[in-house]
Scaffold this motif. Structure first.
Motif, mmCIF file in Angstrom:
data_model
loop_
_atom_site.group_PDB
_atom_site.id
_atom_site.type_symbol
_atom_site.label_atom_id
_atom_site.label_comp_id
_atom_site.label_asym_id
_atom_site.label_seq_id
_atom_site.Cartn_x
_atom_site.Cartn_y
_atom_site.Cartn_z
ATOM 1 N N ASP A 144 7.022 1.555 8.621
ATOM 2 C CA ASP A 144 5.981 2.151 8.985
ATOM 3 C C ASP A 144 5.011 1.510 9.993
ATOM 4 O O ASP A 144 5.148 -0.038 9.695
ATOM 5 N N GLU A 145 4.434 1.576 10.594
ATOM 6 C CA GLU A 145 2.757 1.074 11.045
ATOM 7 C C GLU A 145 2.593 -0.091 10.099
ATOM 8 O O GLU A 145 2.019 -1.457 10.795
ATOM 9 N N ASP A 146 2.631 -0.402 8.884
ATOM 10 C CA ASP A 146 2.510 -1.482 7.551
ATOM 11 C C ASP A 146 3.701 -1.932 7.310
ATOM 12 O O ASP A 146 3.342 -3.203 7.127
ATOM 13 N N GLY A 147 4.724 -1.934 8.545
ATOM 14 C CA GLY A 147 6.123 -3.155 7.790
ATOM 15 C C GLY A 147 6.497 -2.821 6.802
ATOM 16 O O GLY A 147 7.358 -3.370 6.370
ATOM 17 N N LEU A 148 6.221 -1.083 6.231
ATOM 18 C CA LEU A 148 7.082 -1.283 4.862
ATOM 19 C C LEU A 148 8.243 -0.326 5.146
ATOM 20 O O LEU A 148 7.963 0.825 5.779
ATOM 21 N N ARG B 81 7.265 9.193 4.522
ATOM 22 C CA ARG B 81 6.319 9.537 4.673
ATOM 23 C C ARG B 81 5.932 10.977 4.860
ATOM 24 O O ARG B 81 5.215 11.228 5.751
ATOM 25 N N ASP C 271 -3.814 5.339 1.022
ATOM 26 C CA ASP C 271 -4.779 5.652 2.363
ATOM 27 C C ASP C 271 -5.851 5.981 1.715
ATOM 28 O O ASP C 271 -6.108 7.347 1.557
ATOM 29 N N PRO C 272 -6.623 5.514 1.958
ATOM 30 C CA PRO C 272 -6.737 4.079 2.822
ATOM 31 C C PRO C 272 -6.820 2.598 1.711
ATOM 32 O O PRO C 272 -6.290 2.936 0.414
ATOM 33 N N LYS C 273 -6.191 2.115 2.410
ATOM 34 C CA LYS C 273 -5.817 0.523 1.585
ATOM 35 C C LYS C 273 -6.820 0.269 0.630
ATOM 36 O O LYS C 273 -7.680 0.251 1.341
ATOM 37 N N LYS D 82 2.551 4.726 -0.961
ATOM 38 C CA LYS D 82 1.497 4.248 -0.562
ATOM 39 C C LYS D 82 0.360 4.492 -0.219
ATOM 40 O O LYS D 82 0.523 5.606 -0.330
ATOM 41 N N THR E 193 -8.994 -2.791 0.009
ATOM 42 C CA THR E 193 -8.939 -4.160 0.507
ATOM 43 C C THR E 193 -10.714 -4.856 -0.363
ATOM 44 O O THR E 193 -10.495 -6.203 -0.094
#
Length: 134
Positions: A28-32, A120, A95-97, A93, A99
């Motif tokens: 995915d866009e996060d590299g997962l 996903r 969303d939102p992360k 995962k 941080t």
């Protein structure tokens, strides 16, 4: 003759190495890694204060059907500087992360986080309800 054999062997080796480096698995866009898992839930929730110590008075109550997390915190807890920590099902995962520290001081409007499944395709939004112990 030996020169042509070593060039051919080297060419085959480079071609094999290059083809083995291609991406077989989607990310995915996060590299997962995107997997086939459709499970999508929070299994544990922790809430830490500014000193990275728990501010919960007892375990969080997680309702995976209603998608709610109910947490009671100690009286005097600084609700503007809390660090939520989620344990999710495998390959899911958030969303939102998360941080950094999060402001939970508006108790009338609970924070919401969405858990996204490993494939996903499934998304469940959890609301976090915080109460302060009297």
């Amino acid at each position: 003759m030996k020169k042509y054999i070593s060039i051919a062997a080297l060419t085959l080796l480079v071609a094999f190495a290059w083809s083995s480096c291609t991406k077989d698995k989607p990310v995915d866009e996060d590299g997962l890694l995107i997997t086939s898992r459709a499970e999508c839930y929070v299994s544990n929730f922790e809430l830490l204060g500014a000193d990275f110590q728990t501010v919960r008075t007892k375990n969080a109550v997680i309702d995976t059907t209603a998608c709610t997390i109910n947490v009671e915190v100690f009286y005097g807890t600084d609700l503007k500087n809390l660090w939520p920590q989620f344990s999710l099902v495998t390959d899911a995962k958030l969303d939102p992360k998360v941080t950094g520290k999060v402001d939970f001081s508006d108790l009338a409007n609970p924070k919401q986080y969405t858990v996204v499944s490993g494939n996903r395709q499934v998304r469940k939004t959890y609301s976090i309800f915080i109460t302060v112990k009297q």
